[in-house]
Design an enzyme around this catalytic site. Sequence first.
Site, PDB file in Angstrom:
ATOM      1  N   GLY A 131      96.974  77.288 -58.121  1.00 50.83           N
ATOM      2  CA  GLY A 131      97.336  77.129 -59.525  1.00 50.83           C
ATOM      3  C   GLY A 131      96.272  77.743 -60.410  1.00 50.83           C
ATOM      4  O   GLY A 131      95.586  78.684 -60.015  1.00 50.83           O
ATOM      5  N   CYS A 132      96.121  77.207 -61.589  1.00 53.58           N
ATOM      6  CA  CYS A 132      95.161  77.745 -62.555  1.00 53.58           C
ATOM      7  C   CYS A 132      93.759  77.815 -61.955  1.00 53.58           C
ATOM      8  O   CYS A 132      93.215  76.817 -61.503  1.00 53.58           O
ATOM      9  CB  CYS A 132      95.154  76.873 -63.808  1.00 53.58           C
ATOM     10  SG  CYS A 132      93.958  77.418 -65.032  1.00 53.58           S
ATOM     11  N   PHE A 133      93.171  79.004 -61.973  1.00 47.97           N
ATOM     12  CA  PHE A 133      91.860  79.161 -61.340  1.00 47.97           C
ATOM     13  C   PHE A 133      90.750  78.414 -62.052  1.00 47.97           C
ATOM     14  O   PHE A 133      89.701  78.165 -61.472  1.00 47.97           O
ATOM     15  CB  PHE A 133      91.487  80.622 -61.105  1.00 47.97           C
ATOM     16  CG  PHE A 133      91.658  81.581 -62.250  1.00 47.97           C
ATOM     17  CD1 PHE A 133      91.446  81.233 -63.568  1.00 47.97           C
ATOM     18  CD2 PHE A 133      92.032  82.886 -61.979  1.00 47.97           C
ATOM     19  CE1 PHE A 133      91.592  82.147 -64.601  1.00 47.97           C
ATOM     20  CE2 PHE A 133      92.184  83.819 -62.998  1.00 47.97           C
ATOM     21  CZ  PHE A 133      91.963  83.442 -64.314  1.00 47.97           C
TER      22      PHE A 133
END
Length: 177
Positions: free
Chosen positions: A11-13
């Site tokens: 997902g969002c890094f």
Amino acid sequence: MTKEYATLAGGCFWCMVKPFTSYPGIKSVVSGYSGGHVDNPTYEQVCTNKTGHVEAVQITFDPEVTSFENILDIYFKTFDPTDDQGQFFDRGESYQPVIFYHDEHQKKAAEFKKQQLNEQGIFKKPVITPIKPYKNFYPAEDYHQDYYKKNPVHYYQYQRGSGRKAFIESHWGNQNA
């Protein structure tokens, strides 16, 4: 120092960096884009879901101090491995979780870890995180690097508001949340 790489998407890094940074043997954690067909993509390009890239982190580690298996233990405590359509409120191809293996050892370790998690029944649904051969990694723009340090208030609000923090705490307690 001997060094190896682990390239992981969850997902969002922004949320994939902090859990690894203080772990012994980890030398660096870089946010970026992996797996796609466009060279040196920008954040804006990746967000279109037309480049084939996912947001990922590339971890440089010393295998004499920590193992890829230890990194996987941390990794699986940072996202929902039962969701392959994105993560929490971030949906789409660029937010899909993926383990990009660099060699056969990493491939086998990832397959074993998935099997182990499924046998343990920690999640209500099966762990379905894809395991793919490493193809490429492009560092993200500077403003994405170490986001949790540069923007701690927004980072914390994002973790809570997205549902990531609650999910992790419900499965693992306060580890990595």
